[in-house]
Design an enzyme around this catalytic site. Structure first.
Site, PDB file in Angstrom:
ATOM      1  N   HIS A  40     -10.990  -6.956  -4.307  1.00  0.00           N
ATOM      2  CA  HIS A  40     -10.568  -6.475  -2.923  1.00  0.00           C
ATOM      3  C   HIS A  40     -11.744  -7.608  -2.201  1.00  0.00           C
ATOM      4  O   HIS A  40     -12.173  -7.132  -1.041  1.00  0.00           O
ATOM      5  CB  HIS A  40     -10.695  -5.244  -2.467  1.00  0.00           C
ATOM      6  CG  HIS A  40      -9.782  -5.017  -1.352  1.00  0.00           C
ATOM      7  ND1 HIS A  40      -8.629  -4.012  -1.655  1.00  0.00           N
ATOM      8  CD2 HIS A  40      -9.615  -5.182   0.064  1.00  0.00           C
ATOM      9  CE1 HIS A  40      -8.053  -3.920  -0.464  1.00  0.00           C
ATOM     10  NE2 HIS A  40      -8.244  -4.654   0.568  1.00  0.00           N
ATOM     11  N   ASP A  70      -6.920  -0.632  -5.436  1.00  0.00           N
ATOM     12  CA  ASP A  70      -8.566  -0.615  -5.305  1.00  0.00           C
ATOM     13  C   ASP A  70      -8.953  -0.023  -4.088  1.00  0.00           C
ATOM     14  O   ASP A  70      -9.880  -0.010  -3.787  1.00  0.00           O
ATOM     15  CB  ASP A  70      -9.191  -2.001  -5.687  1.00  0.00           C
ATOM     16  CG  ASP A  70      -8.391  -3.051  -4.745  1.00  0.00           C
ATOM     17  OD1 ASP A  70      -7.840  -2.744  -3.714  1.00  0.00           O
ATOM     18  OD2 ASP A  70      -8.658  -4.122  -4.773  1.00  0.00           O
ATOM     19  N   TYR A 102       0.834  -1.255  -0.042  1.00  0.00           N
ATOM     20  CA  TYR A 102      -0.108   0.063   0.043  1.00  0.00           C
ATOM     21  C   TYR A 102       0.970   1.353  -0.004  1.00  0.00           C
ATOM     22  O   TYR A 102       1.693   1.255   0.623  1.00  0.00           O
ATOM     23  CB  TYR A 102      -1.067   0.059   1.302  1.00  0.00           C
ATOM     24  CG  TYR A 102      -2.103  -0.709   1.013  1.00  0.00           C
ATOM     25  CD1 TYR A 102      -2.889  -0.695   0.189  1.00  0.00           C
ATOM     26  CD2 TYR A 102      -2.153  -1.911   2.062  1.00  0.00           C
ATOM     27  CE1 TYR A 102      -4.215  -1.582   0.077  1.00  0.00           C
ATOM     28  CE2 TYR A 102      -3.485  -2.591   2.116  1.00  0.00           C
ATOM     29  CZ  TYR A 102      -4.327  -2.516   1.293  1.00  0.00           C
ATOM     30  OH  TYR A 102      -5.532  -3.158   0.970  1.00  0.00           O
TER      31      TYR A 102
HETATM   32  C1  HOC Z   1      -8.837   1.944   2.070  1.00  0.00           C
HETATM   33  C2  HOC Z   1      -8.357   0.265   2.439  1.00  0.00           C
HETATM   34  O1  HOC Z   1      -6.922  -4.994   2.587  1.00  0.00           O
HETATM   35  C3  HOC Z   1      -8.809  -4.669   4.104  1.00  0.00           C
HETATM   36  C4  HOC Z   1      -7.403  -4.658   4.196  1.00  0.00           C
HETATM   37  C5  HOC Z   1      -6.758  -3.388   4.465  1.00  0.00           C
HETATM   38  C6  HOC Z   1      -7.828  -2.194   3.828  1.00  0.00           C
HETATM   39  C7  HOC Z   1      -7.362  -0.788   4.287  1.00  0.00           C
HETATM   40  C8  HOC Z   1      -8.471   0.087   3.820  1.00  0.00           C
HETATM   41  O2  HOC Z   1      -9.392  -4.908   5.128  1.00  0.00           O
HETATM   42  O3  HOC Z   1      -9.483  -5.298   3.097  1.00  0.00           O
END
Ligand code: HOC
Length: 386
Positions: free
Chosen positions: A249, A161, A133
């Site tokens: 995601h 994403d 990230y």
């Molecule tokens: C803006 C994203 O990948 C999840 C992890 C962390 C995501 C952080 C927030 O919880 O899907």
């Protein structure tokens, strides 16, 4: 007991029963109405096999390579944050379980243990990848990439994403009690769930220039994770990336973004038509994968045109939460057994022998059945609707 586990769904049930409710909410939630999360899984049910008969299937080999690394199966453990919410050994027990079974582990920037600890838990000869990230402070991102490289990670996956947090209502109702090693500073909002707390780490200005910059920091393959259209697969290819992960995601970001298996069926023939497939460009896919059949379907859609690898996330968090390293190993063994049985029934003895003729994708919603037809019928590129 672990010996009763038959499949990925069983581990999910166990996790639901044993996890503290904030951890369960965080792991299991999707965004909004959780349509993408459900469809990621259901879309696999709309792909049918075309099994071939009278093939000698005595010897089955499920091994292959992904990004040049050997793996015992065409799936890998994909990056998920905060494994320690479910098990005290967090990402380290996942590392040991995956490594002992010859399976690649992708490690999240937001892991609940340090990258060094997880790398130290690596089984000799095992492969780990790093998921990045990008923080507002690009120096932090650069240091992480360098550290990943120094610790022997074999590829960098930039997740794109998540410029903003998806609306994860189950998680929002929880407080984030940080008993992990994730350092988010003191000013972070901990009252609206784990995701909200974590989201402060991610910069929403990330763009293609950043991708080029990350590439300049490392000799490792750089791939883009979270690609949701064919157009962006093309962009990633043109930017010189070594591949993409088709992913929404796990249905946790933009709800009603497309199921990755549908996008894969759309992508492969388009990239082929545009002559934008090269041997060092791989297409990975994650979201909704629960069965050996799901894995085989994705690999077959890539067929002879592009190597496809399949990421599995939540099921490994659940297996790890219930049983630690042994749970991770057991889930891999169950999936391997399924792969062997399914390959026999499909009439295929090696992963490399899977072709697009082994699957019928005509029932994938809203597509032109292109994957199914393109071997035999000429489809002009402008007939493919973007
Ligand atoms: C803006 C994203 O990948 C999840 C992890 C962390 C995501 C952080 C927030 O919880 O899907």
């Amino acid at each position: 007991p672990l010996s009763n586990m038959q499949n990925a769904y069983d581990f999910e049930q166990v996790a639901k029963n044993i996890l503290p409710k904030d951890a369960w909410a965080y792991y299991s939630c999707g965004s909004d109405d959780e349509i993408s999360m459900r469809e990621n899984h259901y879309a696999y049910q709309r792909v049918y096999f075309r099994p071939r008969i009278c093939v000698d299937v005595k010897e089955i080999d499920t091994s292959t390579t992904l990004l040049g690394s050997e793996t015992s199966v065409p799936f890998y453990v994909t990056a998920t944050a905060l494994a320690k919410l479910g098990h005290p050994e967090g990402e380290c027990s996942i590392a040991r379980g995956a490594g002992k079974e010859g399976v690649i582990q992708m490690i999240s920037t937001l892991s609940s243990m340090s990258l060094k600890e997880i790398a130290d838990a690596r089984i000799p000869g095992a492969t780990q990848w790093f998921q990045l990230y990008i923080n507002e402070d690009r120096k932090i991102a650069k240091e992480m990439v360098k550290e990943a490289e120094n610790l022997g990670m074999k590829a960098i996956f930039i997740t794109v994403d998540a410029p903003s947090l998806g609306n994860r209502e189950k998680d929002k109702r929880m407080k984030f009690v940080n008993d992990t090693d994730v350092d988010l500073g003191d000013t972070v909002d901990r009252d609206s769930g784990a995701s909200k707390a974590l989201s402060s780490f991610i910069d929403c200005s990330v763009n293609w220039k950043d991708i080029k910059q990350v590439k300049s920091w490392t000799h490792l393959p750089v791939l883009i994770k979270g690609v949701q259209t064919v157009e962006d697969v093309i962009e990633a290819y043109d930017a010189g990336c070594q591949g993409v992960v088709l992913s929404n995601h796990g249905g946790r970001q933009l709800d009603t973004s497309p199921p990755p298996i549908e996008l894969l069926a759309e992508t492969v023939p388009v990239m082929k038509k545009l002559n934008k497939l090269r041997p060092d460009f791989e297409i990975l896919i994650d979201g909704g994968v629960k069965r050996g059949t799901d894995v085989l379907k994705a690999v077959a859609i890539g067929g002879k045109d592009v190597r496809v690898g399949v990421g599995i996330g939540r099921p490994f968090l659940y297996a790890n939460s219930g049983y630690g390293e042994e749970g991770v190993r057991k889930l891999i063994q169950l999936l391997k057994d399924e792969l062997v049985m399914d390959m026999r029934l499909l009439g295929v003895t090696k992963i490399e022998d899977l072709t697009s003729r082994h699957v019928d994708t005509r029932r994938l919603i809203g597509r032109e059945a292109i994957n199914y037809l393109y071997d035999s019928v000429y489809i002009p590129i402008d007939a493919v609707k973007f």
